[in-house]
Design a protein around this motif. Sequence first.
Motif, PDB file in Angstrom:
ATOM      1  N   ARG A   1      -3.111   1.295  17.284  1.00 30.00           N
ATOM      2  CA  ARG A   1      -2.537   2.625  17.458  1.00 30.00           C
ATOM      3  C   ARG A   1      -3.297   3.660  16.643  1.00 30.00           C
ATOM      4  N   CYS A   2      -3.690   3.297  15.429  1.00 27.87           N
ATOM      5  CA  CYS A   2      -4.472   4.228  14.593  1.00 27.87           C
ATOM      6  C   CYS A   2      -5.796   4.568  15.266  1.00 27.87           C
ATOM      7  N   TRP A   3      -6.480   3.553  15.806  1.00 27.89           N
ATOM      8  CA  TRP A   3      -7.757   3.828  16.474  1.00 27.89           C
ATOM      9  C   TRP A   3      -7.540   4.763  17.665  1.00 27.89           C
ATOM     10  N   SER A   4      -6.491   4.524  18.455  1.00 23.96           N
ATOM     11  CA  SER A   4      -6.216   5.363  19.619  1.00 23.96           C
ATOM     12  C   SER A   4      -5.871   6.794  19.219  1.00 23.96           C
ATOM     13  N   ALA A   5      -5.339   6.974  18.005  1.00 24.16           N
ATOM     14  CA  ALA A   5      -4.956   8.301  17.526  1.00 24.16           C
ATOM     15  C   ALA A   5      -6.102   9.033  16.842  1.00 24.16           C
ATOM     16  N   GLY A   6      -7.315   8.471  16.877  1.00 25.70           N
ATOM     17  CA  GLY A   6      -8.478   9.168  16.335  1.00 25.70           C
ATOM     18  C   GLY A   6      -8.904   8.728  14.949  1.00 25.70           C
ATOM     19  N   TRP A   7      -8.152   7.812  14.325  1.00 23.06           N
ATOM     20  CA  TRP A   7      -8.489   7.358  12.973  1.00 23.06           C
ATOM     21  C   TRP A   7      -9.571   6.292  13.033  1.00 23.06           C
ATOM     22  N   ARG A   8     -10.298   6.154  11.918  1.00 27.96           N
ATOM     23  CA  ARG A   8     -11.358   5.155  11.790  1.00 27.96           C
ATOM     24  C   ARG A   8     -11.084   4.298  10.550  1.00 27.96           C
ATOM     25  N   PRO A   9     -11.785   3.163  10.407  1.00 33.29           N
ATOM     26  CA  PRO A   9     -11.467   2.268   9.286  1.00 33.29           C
ATOM     27  C   PRO A   9     -11.447   2.938   7.917  1.00 33.29           C
ATOM     28  N   ALA A  10     -12.484   3.715   7.596  1.00 33.87           N
ATOM     29  CA  ALA A  10     -12.515   4.364   6.283  1.00 33.87           C
ATOM     30  C   ALA A  10     -11.358   5.337   6.109  1.00 33.87           C
ATOM     31  N   ASP A  11     -10.905   5.958   7.193  1.00 30.84           N
ATOM     32  CA  ASP A  11      -9.811   6.927   7.117  1.00 30.84           C
ATOM     33  C   ASP A  11      -8.492   6.264   6.752  1.00 30.84           C
ATOM     34  N   VAL A  12      -8.151   5.182   7.469  1.00 29.64           N
ATOM     35  CA  VAL A  12      -6.854   4.554   7.215  1.00 29.64           C
ATOM     36  C   VAL A  12      -6.837   3.878   5.844  1.00 29.64           C
ATOM     37  N   VAL A  13      -7.987   3.380   5.408  1.00 34.96           N
ATOM     38  CA  VAL A  13      -8.061   2.799   4.067  1.00 34.96           C
ATOM     39  C   VAL A  13      -7.945   3.889   3.007  1.00 34.96           C
ATOM     40  N   ARG A  14      -8.540   5.046   3.260  1.00 29.91           N
ATOM     41  CA  ARG A  14      -8.453   6.161   2.308  1.00 29.91           C
ATOM     42  C   ARG A  14      -7.004   6.603   2.115  1.00 29.91           C
ATOM     43  N   VAL A  15      -6.251   6.667   3.196  1.00 27.85           N
ATOM     44  CA  VAL A  15      -4.833   7.035   3.105  1.00 27.85           C
ATOM     45  C   VAL A  15      -4.077   6.034   2.239  1.00 27.85           C
ATOM     46  N   VAL A  16      -4.353   4.757   2.443  1.00 23.84           N
ATOM     47  CA  VAL A  16      -3.688   3.720   1.651  1.00 23.84           C
ATOM     48  C   VAL A  16      -4.076   3.834   0.181  1.00 23.84           C
ATOM     49  N   ARG A  17      -5.346   4.056  -0.078  1.00 24.59           N
ATOM     50  CA  ARG A  17      -5.818   4.157  -1.457  1.00 24.59           C
ATOM     51  C   ARG A  17      -5.175   5.342  -2.175  1.00 24.59           C
ATOM     52  N   ARG A  18      -4.949   6.448  -1.451  1.00 24.45           N
ATOM     53  CA  ARG A  18      -4.353   7.643  -2.051  1.00 24.45           C
ATOM     54  C   ARG A  18      -2.854   7.494  -2.289  1.00 24.45           C
ATOM     55  N   ASP A  19      -2.163   6.828  -1.379  1.00 21.20           N
ATOM     56  CA  ASP A  19      -0.701   6.860  -1.384  1.00 21.20           C
ATOM     57  C   ASP A  19      -0.036   5.575  -1.860  1.00 21.20           C
ATOM     58  N   LEU A  20      -0.739   4.444  -1.832  1.00 26.94           N
ATOM     59  CA  LEU A  20      -0.108   3.175  -2.158  1.00 26.94           C
ATOM     60  C   LEU A  20      -0.843   2.479  -3.311  1.00 26.94           C
ATOM     61  N   LYS A  21      -0.780   1.176  -3.364  1.00 30.10           N
ATOM     62  CA  LYS A  21      -1.302   0.428  -4.506  1.00 30.10           C
ATOM     63  C   LYS A  21      -2.420  -0.540  -4.076  1.00 30.10           C
ATOM     64  N   PRO A  22      -3.123  -1.124  -5.044  1.00 30.25           N
ATOM     65  CA  PRO A  22      -4.221  -2.037  -4.695  1.00 30.25           C
ATOM     66  C   PRO A  22      -3.815  -3.174  -3.773  1.00 30.25           C
ATOM     67  N   VAL A  23      -2.615  -3.718  -3.931  1.00 34.13           N
ATOM     68  CA  VAL A  23      -2.200  -4.808  -3.053  1.00 34.13           C
ATOM     69  C   VAL A  23      -2.100  -4.333  -1.609  1.00 34.13           C
ATOM     70  N   HIS A  24      -1.634  -3.095  -1.407  1.00 36.40           N
ATOM     71  CA  HIS A  24      -1.586  -2.542  -0.048  1.00 36.40           C
ATOM     72  C   HIS A  24      -2.998  -2.374   0.514  1.00 36.40           C
ATOM     73  N   LEU A  25      -3.929  -1.993  -0.363  1.00 39.08           N
ATOM     74  CA  LEU A  25      -5.315  -1.804   0.066  1.00 39.08           C
ATOM     75  C   LEU A  25      -5.920  -3.124   0.547  1.00 39.08           C
ATOM     76  N   ALA A  26      -5.701  -4.185  -0.203  1.00 38.81           N
ATOM     77  CA  ALA A  26      -6.212  -5.494   0.202  1.00 38.81           C
ATOM     78  C   ALA A  26      -5.576  -5.938   1.516  1.00 38.81           C
ATOM     79  N   LEU A  27      -4.296  -5.694   1.657  1.00 39.76           N
ATOM     80  CA  LEU A  27      -3.591  -6.049   2.886  1.00 39.76           C
ATOM     81  C   LEU A  27      -4.116  -5.241   4.064  1.00 39.76           C
ATOM     82  N   ALA A  28      -4.398  -3.959   3.824  1.00 43.09           N
ATOM     83  CA  ALA A  28      -4.917  -3.087   4.881  1.00 43.09           C
ATOM     84  C   ALA A  28      -6.255  -3.586   5.408  1.00 43.09           C
ATOM     85  N   VAL A  29      -7.152  -3.954   4.507  1.00 41.32           N
ATOM     86  CA  VAL A  29      -8.468  -4.453   4.916  1.00 41.32           C
ATOM     87  C   VAL A  29      -8.314  -5.730   5.749  1.00 41.32           C
ATOM     88  N   ASP A  30      -7.381  -6.593   5.353  1.00 41.18           N
ATOM     89  CA  ASP A  30      -7.177  -7.840   6.104  1.00 41.18           C
ATOM     90  C   ASP A  30      -6.610  -7.571   7.498  1.00 41.18           C
TER      91      ASP A  30
END
Length: 426
Positions: free
Chosen positions: A65-94
Amino acid sequence: MSRRAEQDEGAGALLDTAVRAVLTAPDEMLDVALDTGASSLAASADRWPEVARALLGFADTAVGRCWSAGWRPADVVRVVRRDLKPVHLALAVDLIAAEGRRHSAAGLDRRWQEQLRELAVEVWWSEDGEYLAAFALRHRLDRFALATAALELLRTWGRLPPIAPVGPAPGQASGTRRASEPVTGEPRMLARIRALLAKAESTEFPEEAEALTAKAQQLMAQHSIDDALLAAAGAGADRDAPAAVRIGVDNPYEGPKTMLLDAVAAANRCRVVWAKEFGFCTVIGFDGDLDGVELLYTSLLVQATHALNKAGSRKDSRSKAFRQSFLVAYAARIRERLTAATERATRAAAAGRHLREDGTEEQLLPDERLLPALAARSEAVDEQVDRMFPKLVSQRVRVSDGGGWAAGRAAADRAALHGRAGQIRR
């Protein structure tokens, strides 16, 4: 239906219910929704493998859904890095890695592949049913904490709005041949620019840094000129259209940093649009120019940070006002110097002087197509900006410390390369 399929279907329904509740919960009820959903997912150790398979399967929906909405990998990871914690970041990459199993490398454009490499995206787990247990062991989490983190991540991604795409989503046809070509190494000109900027960042001698950065900008300008003439001659017509990239701009001092990026982009006939709420800028221009802008901005930001830290050792220069003013002045002076370097390169090219990749010049016949070709490319970029962002507003960054302003201009004189403090489009 086999027993395992029935169990997986049950876990999928459980996850879907929990995600839907978390997505729709108002802020004041979010903790309740998270606790309820996480408890249901983590209640049984026996069902944990089924939940793991359900989560990785759900990634196809959530990430897709993120890809269809115009987001790219670095974008969605950047949002996680700004708003959540390292564990969320690792989960996001997986989860990006899990969704990526649907696509072949041939269906990904060049910059998409580069982002996946930079994020170190990989399927490191041996079997989907073992994923959550292995992740929990890696990060020392219990089932409830991990289920909570997964729901928090999916809520963050599920609430992202559509944004203007800057390239094709996986599997879509690319708008330019160059963007969809396999990654086989960067052009020699870009490699030379990268090497010059690396030296500029590492030297302790300001005059050397200035000369190296000026030479890098000169090579970037020549590269843009060569591309414009190639297009004017009818070669490479299938890729002669503006493209776009997103570049992260983080706090602190995100306004002055965006001004610096705008200065670099303007000197290279690109445009910048700032999405402050998401921590990135969209840079619109021709493909080769975009590569150079990203390199030069990153280098100048490193140089600016070094200069600011040196200036910040003085007692009167530790305030936020000083540092903000320093970076605004730095960006303004960089604008002046980069633009001057581009103008010199353009005049030389119009007179028939061509800069080779090794830095030497050769004399050619003047080419009367050059200036109209460059003007046409600038117009094409402006039209692309209007298509992507039909509603833009401008914002000024204020300066409140004269000492910081003076120090910032002096640092820019020592470190790198034109105009005035400009406006930032948002």
